[in-house]
Design an enzyme around this catalytic site. Sequence first.
Site, PDB file in Angstrom:
ATOM      1  N   ARG A 121       0.811  -1.221   0.000  1.00  0.00           N
ATOM      2  CA  ARG A 121       0.000   0.000   0.000  1.00  0.00           C
ATOM      3  C   ARG A 121       0.848   1.276   0.000  1.00  0.00           C
ATOM      4  O   ARG A 121       0.366   2.355   0.356  1.00  0.00           O
ATOM      5  CB  ARG A 121      -0.991   0.020   1.166  1.00  0.00           C
ATOM      6  CG  ARG A 121      -2.010  -1.110   1.114  1.00  0.00           C
ATOM      7  CD  ARG A 121      -3.057  -0.951   2.217  1.00  0.00           C
ATOM      8  NE  ARG A 121      -4.054  -2.018   2.130  1.00  0.00           N
ATOM      9  CZ  ARG A 121      -3.978  -3.174   2.761  1.00  0.00           C
ATOM     10  NH1 ARG A 121      -2.921  -3.417   3.536  1.00  0.00           N
ATOM     11  NH2 ARG A 121      -4.919  -4.082   2.646  1.00  0.00           N
ATOM     12  N   LYS A 143       2.310  11.081 -11.339  1.00  0.00           N
ATOM     13  CA  LYS A 143       1.515  10.132 -12.121  1.00  0.00           C
ATOM     14  C   LYS A 143       2.284   8.835 -12.302  1.00  0.00           C
ATOM     15  O   LYS A 143       3.410   8.837 -12.814  1.00  0.00           O
ATOM     16  CB  LYS A 143       1.158  10.713 -13.490  1.00  0.00           C
ATOM     17  CG  LYS A 143       0.009  11.692 -13.484  1.00  0.00           C
ATOM     18  CD  LYS A 143      -0.372  12.036 -14.919  1.00  0.00           C
ATOM     19  CE  LYS A 143      -1.581  12.921 -14.993  1.00  0.00           C
ATOM     20  NZ  LYS A 143      -1.959  13.226 -16.395  1.00  0.00           N
ATOM     21  N   GLU A 185       7.656  17.053 -25.762  1.00  0.00           N
ATOM     22  CA  GLU A 185       7.008  17.504 -24.536  1.00  0.00           C
ATOM     23  C   GLU A 185       7.517  18.879 -24.114  1.00  0.00           C
ATOM     24  O   GLU A 185       6.775  19.666 -23.510  1.00  0.00           O
ATOM     25  CB  GLU A 185       7.239  16.490 -23.411  1.00  0.00           C
ATOM     26  CG  GLU A 185       6.436  15.196 -23.544  1.00  0.00           C
ATOM     27  CD  GLU A 185       4.970  15.369 -23.151  1.00  0.00           C
ATOM     28  OE1 GLU A 185       4.572  16.475 -22.724  1.00  0.00           O
ATOM     29  OE2 GLU A 185       4.216  14.385 -23.283  1.00  0.00           O
ATOM     30  N   LYS A 225       5.541  22.639 -14.894  1.00  0.00           N
ATOM     31  CA  LYS A 225       4.721  21.512 -14.484  1.00  0.00           C
ATOM     32  C   LYS A 225       4.508  21.521 -12.973  1.00  0.00           C
ATOM     33  O   LYS A 225       3.391  21.240 -12.495  1.00  0.00           O
ATOM     34  CB  LYS A 225       5.362  20.192 -14.910  1.00  0.00           C
ATOM     35  CG  LYS A 225       4.497  18.983 -14.594  1.00  0.00           C
ATOM     36  CD  LYS A 225       5.015  17.706 -15.229  1.00  0.00           C
ATOM     37  CE  LYS A 225       4.052  16.549 -14.985  1.00  0.00           C
ATOM     38  NZ  LYS A 225       4.512  15.290 -15.615  1.00  0.00           N
ATOM     39  N   GLU A 235      -5.474  16.460 -11.149  1.00  0.00           N
ATOM     40  CA  GLU A 235      -5.980  16.670 -12.515  1.00  0.00           C
ATOM     41  C   GLU A 235      -7.492  16.904 -12.572  1.00  0.00           C
ATOM     42  O   GLU A 235      -8.182  16.409 -13.443  1.00  0.00           O
ATOM     43  CB  GLU A 235      -5.601  15.478 -13.410  1.00  0.00           C
ATOM     44  CG  GLU A 235      -5.580  15.814 -14.891  1.00  0.00           C
ATOM     45  CD  GLU A 235      -5.028  14.691 -15.744  1.00  0.00           C
ATOM     46  OE1 GLU A 235      -4.516  14.992 -16.829  1.00  0.00           O
ATOM     47  OE2 GLU A 235      -5.117  13.518 -15.342  1.00  0.00           O
ATOM     48  N   ARG A 239      -4.534  21.208 -14.169  1.00  0.00           N
ATOM     49  CA  ARG A 239      -3.543  20.222 -14.604  1.00  0.00           C
ATOM     50  C   ARG A 239      -3.907  19.613 -15.957  1.00  0.00           C
ATOM     51  O   ARG A 239      -3.045  19.087 -16.662  1.00  0.00           O
ATOM     52  CB  ARG A 239      -3.385  19.124 -13.545  1.00  0.00           C
ATOM     53  CG  ARG A 239      -2.259  18.155 -13.883  1.00  0.00           C
ATOM     54  CD  ARG A 239      -1.873  17.286 -12.711  1.00  0.00           C
ATOM     55  NE  ARG A 239      -0.810  16.365 -13.080  1.00  0.00           N
ATOM     56  CZ  ARG A 239      -0.136  15.610 -12.221  1.00  0.00           C
ATOM     57  NH1 ARG A 239      -0.402  15.676 -10.938  1.00  0.00           N
ATOM     58  NH2 ARG A 239       0.822  14.801 -12.634  1.00  0.00           N
ATOM     59  N   ASN A 243      -2.278  18.148 -20.869  1.00  0.00           N
ATOM     60  CA  ASN A 243      -2.693  17.153 -21.857  1.00  0.00           C
ATOM     61  C   ASN A 243      -2.749  17.721 -23.281  1.00  0.00           C
ATOM     62  O   ASN A 243      -3.237  17.046 -24.191  1.00  0.00           O
ATOM     63  CB  ASN A 243      -4.077  16.594 -21.493  1.00  0.00           C
ATOM     64  CG  ASN A 243      -4.047  15.777 -20.214  1.00  0.00           C
ATOM     65  OD1 ASN A 243      -3.101  15.042 -19.954  1.00  0.00           O
ATOM     66  ND2 ASN A 243      -5.078  15.921 -19.394  1.00  0.00           N
ATOM     67  N   HIS A 246      -2.396  15.458 -26.311  1.00  0.00           N
ATOM     68  CA  HIS A 246      -2.362  14.064 -25.890  1.00  0.00           C
ATOM     69  C   HIS A 246      -3.579  13.252 -26.327  1.00  0.00           C
ATOM     70  O   HIS A 246      -3.462  12.036 -26.526  1.00  0.00           O
ATOM     71  CB  HIS A 246      -2.207  13.978 -24.368  1.00  0.00           C
ATOM     72  CG  HIS A 246      -0.815  14.234 -23.901  1.00  0.00           C
ATOM     73  ND1 HIS A 246      -0.162  15.430 -24.144  1.00  0.00           N
ATOM     74  CD2 HIS A 246       0.072  13.467 -23.212  1.00  0.00           C
ATOM     75  CE1 HIS A 246       1.050  15.370 -23.623  1.00  0.00           C
ATOM     76  NE2 HIS A 246       1.221  14.196 -23.057  1.00  0.00           N
ATOM     77  N   HIS A 250      -2.262  10.211 -28.162  1.00  0.00           N
ATOM     78  CA  HIS A 250      -2.356   8.863 -27.613  1.00  0.00           C
ATOM     79  C   HIS A 250      -3.051   7.910 -28.577  1.00  0.00           C
ATOM     80  O   HIS A 250      -2.689   6.730 -28.676  1.00  0.00           O
ATOM     81  CB  HIS A 250      -3.113   8.884 -26.280  1.00  0.00           C
ATOM     82  CG  HIS A 250      -2.263   9.258 -25.113  1.00  0.00           C
ATOM     83  ND1 HIS A 250      -2.779   9.597 -23.889  1.00  0.00           N
ATOM     84  CD2 HIS A 250      -0.914   9.329 -24.979  1.00  0.00           C
ATOM     85  CE1 HIS A 250      -1.794   9.870 -23.055  1.00  0.00           C
ATOM     86  NE2 HIS A 250      -0.656   9.718 -23.693  1.00  0.00           N
ATOM     87  N   HIS A 262       6.404   8.144 -27.905  1.00  0.00           N
ATOM     88  CA  HIS A 262       5.395   8.992 -27.263  1.00  0.00           C
ATOM     89  C   HIS A 262       5.537  10.460 -27.691  1.00  0.00           C
ATOM     90  O   HIS A 262       4.554  11.107 -28.079  1.00  0.00           O
ATOM     91  CB  HIS A 262       5.518   8.887 -25.740  1.00  0.00           C
ATOM     92  CG  HIS A 262       4.603   9.808 -25.000  1.00  0.00           C
ATOM     93  ND1 HIS A 262       3.246   9.608 -24.912  1.00  0.00           N
ATOM     94  CD2 HIS A 262       4.861  10.968 -24.324  1.00  0.00           C
ATOM     95  CE1 HIS A 262       2.693  10.585 -24.214  1.00  0.00           C
ATOM     96  NE2 HIS A 262       3.655  11.411 -23.845  1.00  0.00           N
TER      97      HIS A 262
END
Length: 355
Positions: A121, A143, A185, A225, A235, A239, A243, A246, A250, A262
Amino acid sequence: MQTVTVDLPGKRYDVLIERGLLASIGDLVAQQWSPRKVALVSDDNVAPLYQQQVEQSLVAAGFDVYRYVFPAGEASKSLSVLGDLARQMAAAAFNRDDGVIALGGGVTGDLAGFLAATYMRGISLIQVPTSLLAQVDSSVGGKTAVDLDTIKNIIGAFYEPDLVVIDPDTLQTLEPRDLVEGYGEIVKTAALKGGDFWQLIESIDSPAAIMVHSPELSARSIQYKADVVMADETESGQRQLLNFGHTIGHAVEALAAGDLRHGEAISIGMVALSQRFEAAGLSEAGVTQAITDRLTAVGLPTTSALLESDQVLAKVKNDKKNRHGHLNLVYLKAVGNPAIQSVPTAEIANFLQLK
């Protein structure tokens, strides 16, 4: 040394940026962690380059290091590889007082980060990104995720590291394509930020120039960022700006089945999206060309035949950012002036002119 501090309600950590920093990794980790077992996780591309050096430095600083290596590539960002790593840690009797160090690119950071987030955990995590893409983007912000079949990052968690260590000298071992991929990016972030950052981007016209300016590019990208993440860690609002490019990117990346990196896919996504918003009169004239010029200057692709595929629309509609029947699309009113347009999923085909 340049330091960017990420200060969140439940976590505060530093991102350290300096050439040659990997040589002192043991001392840096010892400033954060007491002696403990450390799972040093890398893929089989990075491990031969840096794992032994990092292990020796950590051992000298008093840590008990276990090296773990997995096959390089996006296919390893999976539940099965995650399970294999967790089994190895369990067999070595790792507990909640121990830690994981992710040494490698974006796949390593995502996989090892999610491993740290879920093992017992949650145990301590430090990110040591060695690719440009990971240094400027995925190592910061918490993330972590694995893929499910062709659906990217669908199983994951927000899990912040205790420290991020960036040594730009690791970029010297990258193939040119891998270096340039990460720059996609950077262009994204500079286009969102504008100002001095965009002016710096306008001066970069080759992979060699990326290498020269890599510490500053990393620091500026990470600071932007970090500012966004500190305002919206999970997000739910601002935030989402990160994207940009993206949603389409994606989709194209998934359809390319490994033929596109990517950063290359995000480059294609930024241009395709900007074309649509500029044609709709929501972006000022010339935005698309400005972004295209910065990407092509270093050899990044800006279009793909995959955009004509019948499957693109299905991938876009199934994007994990689809919420309550709407997709929030990030675009630029102008460089440095991002905005979000919420589009009903049923209307996305017409809006984006996709099949």
